[in-house]
Design a protein around this motif. Structure first.
Motif, short mmCIF file in Angstrom:
data_model
loop_
_atom_site.label_atom_id
_atom_site.label_comp_id
_atom_site.label_asym_id
_atom_site.label_seq_id
_atom_site.Cartn_x
_atom_site.Cartn_y
_atom_site.Cartn_z
N ARG A 277 0.83 -1.21 0.00
CA ARG A 277 0.00 0.00 0.00
C ARG A 277 0.87 1.25 0.00
O ARG A 277 0.53 2.25 -0.66
N TYR A 278 1.98 1.21 0.71
CA TYR A 278 2.87 2.37 0.78
C TYR A 278 3.41 2.74 -0.60
O TYR A 278 3.62 3.92 -0.91
N LEU A 279 3.62 1.73 -1.43
CA LEU A 279 4.21 1.97 -2.75
C LEU A 279 3.22 2.57 -3.75
O LEU A 279 3.62 2.92 -4.86
N GLN A 280 1.96 2.68 -3.38
CA GLN A 280 0.96 3.15 -4.33
C GLN A 280 1.04 4.65 -4.60
O GLN A 280 0.34 5.16 -5.46
N GLY A 281 1.85 5.40 -3.83
CA GLY A 281 2.20 6.71 -4.32
C GLY A 281 1.89 7.95 -3.54
O GLY A 281 2.65 8.90 -3.58
N GLU A 282 0.77 8.00 -2.80
CA GLU A 282 0.43 9.30 -2.21
C GLU A 282 1.10 9.57 -0.87
O GLU A 282 1.01 10.67 -0.34
N PHE A 283 1.80 8.59 -0.32
CA PHE A 283 2.44 8.78 0.98
C PHE A 283 3.81 9.44 0.81
O PHE A 283 4.64 8.99 0.03
N LYS A 284 4.04 10.51 1.59
CA LYS A 284 5.34 11.18 1.56
C LYS A 284 6.34 10.47 2.47
O LYS A 284 7.54 10.55 2.26
N ARG A 285 5.83 9.76 3.49
CA ARG A 285 6.71 9.19 4.50
C ARG A 285 5.92 8.19 5.33
O ARG A 285 4.69 8.28 5.41
N PRO A 286 6.61 7.24 5.96
CA PRO A 286 5.93 6.26 6.81
C PRO A 286 5.75 6.81 8.22
O PRO A 286 6.30 6.29 9.19
N GLU A 287 5.00 7.88 8.34
CA GLU A 287 4.84 8.60 9.60
C GLU A 287 3.37 8.58 10.02
O GLU A 287 2.55 7.91 9.40
N PRO A 288 2.98 9.31 11.08
CA PRO A 288 1.60 9.24 11.58
C PRO A 288 0.52 9.54 10.55
O PRO A 288 -0.59 9.01 10.65
N ASP A 289 0.81 10.38 9.54
CA ASP A 289 -0.20 10.63 8.52
C ASP A 289 -0.47 9.38 7.69
O ASP A 289 -1.61 9.08 7.34
#
Length: 246
Positions: free
Chosen positions: A162-174
């Motif tokens: 899911r992280y690789l799908q693109g909209e995440f800037k970082r693996p942080e609380p958001d």
């Protein structure tokens, strides 16, 4: 867990990286990978000298880019989960082992090691920032995560992809908030962190304030999808922790 890869993001940790990696090698049998995120000191050279498994970035890219580089590597090499483990010596191998055992037994999408934050001064910047982030997550999701900024956590394959799908800037609380809204399962368990022996956190001062404000703003701007605490514990998401005390 032979399918778990421990990733060790490192930035200017020349004094602590050897102790961290050697401890991991002596106390666990997990595969590991150090990511030297553009350090300006001798972190990379220390890793090369000791023949550690290491990836080197020429410039500091941040944790988000670290994850985007490491997750495809992990998946391509048959790992079904990654554990984040800090390079500064604050995390204990015994807690990593506990987290991995619980993860293997319960198989959530994300398992978070929860630090004891009660020792923080009530009105210290760190305590206030942590509380603001927890409140923001609760307002958006209805879930009371105990330590969404913990650096010791395990991400399962579903969360990795899911992280690789693109909209995440970082693996942080958001990112964790988004996963909660989408029904990904979380677990939490207490851990103990040691005092940092060398250096200092890069999130001190203005950087720390900006980080907290950015995280909280991003979370509160997310589309509504509030989930009740009961649903979190008994439905799609489950937590070992009670809902008291944001």
């Amino acid at each position: 867990m032979r399918d778990l890869l421990v990733i060790i993001p490192a930035y200017n940790e020349e004094k602590s990286i050897a102790e961290t990696v050697e401890g991991l090698k002596e106390q666990t049998d997990f595969d590991y990978l150090v990511i030297d995120d553009g350090s300006t000191d001798q972190t990379w050279q220390v890793c090369l000298k000791n023949e550690y498994r290491v990836i080197h970035f020429d410039e500091n890219r941040g944790l988000g880019c670290v994850f985007r580089e490491v997750i495809p590597y992990a998946l391509e090499h048959g790992y079904h989960a990654i554990a984040q483990f800090d390079a500064d010596g604050q995390h204990r191998c015994v807690d990593l082992l506990k987290l991995a055992k619980l993860y293997e037994e319960e198989q959530p999408d994300v398992y978070i090691g929860v630090r004891n934050l009660k020792g923080l001064k009530k009105f210290s910047p760190r305590a206030i920032g942590s509380k603001l982030i927890r409140i923001s997550i609760y307002l958006k999701t209805g879930v009371k995560l105990k330590d969404p900024t913990s650096g010791l956590r395990i991400f399962g394959e579903k969360a990795m992809r899911r992280y690789l799908q693109g909209e995440f800037k970082r693996p942080e609380p958001d990112m964790l908030t988004k996963l909660l809204l989408e029904g990904y399962s979380f677990q939490e368990t207490p851990i103990i962190v040691e005092k940092r022996k060398y250096g200092e956190s890069f999130l001190k001062g203005f950087k720390g304030v900006r980080f907290v404000l950015d995280i909280c703003t991003t979370i509160l701007k997310m589309p509504k999808g509030k989930q009740t605490e009961s649903e979190f514990k008994n439905g799609k998401n489950k937590s070992k922790f009670d809902s008291s005390g944001l």
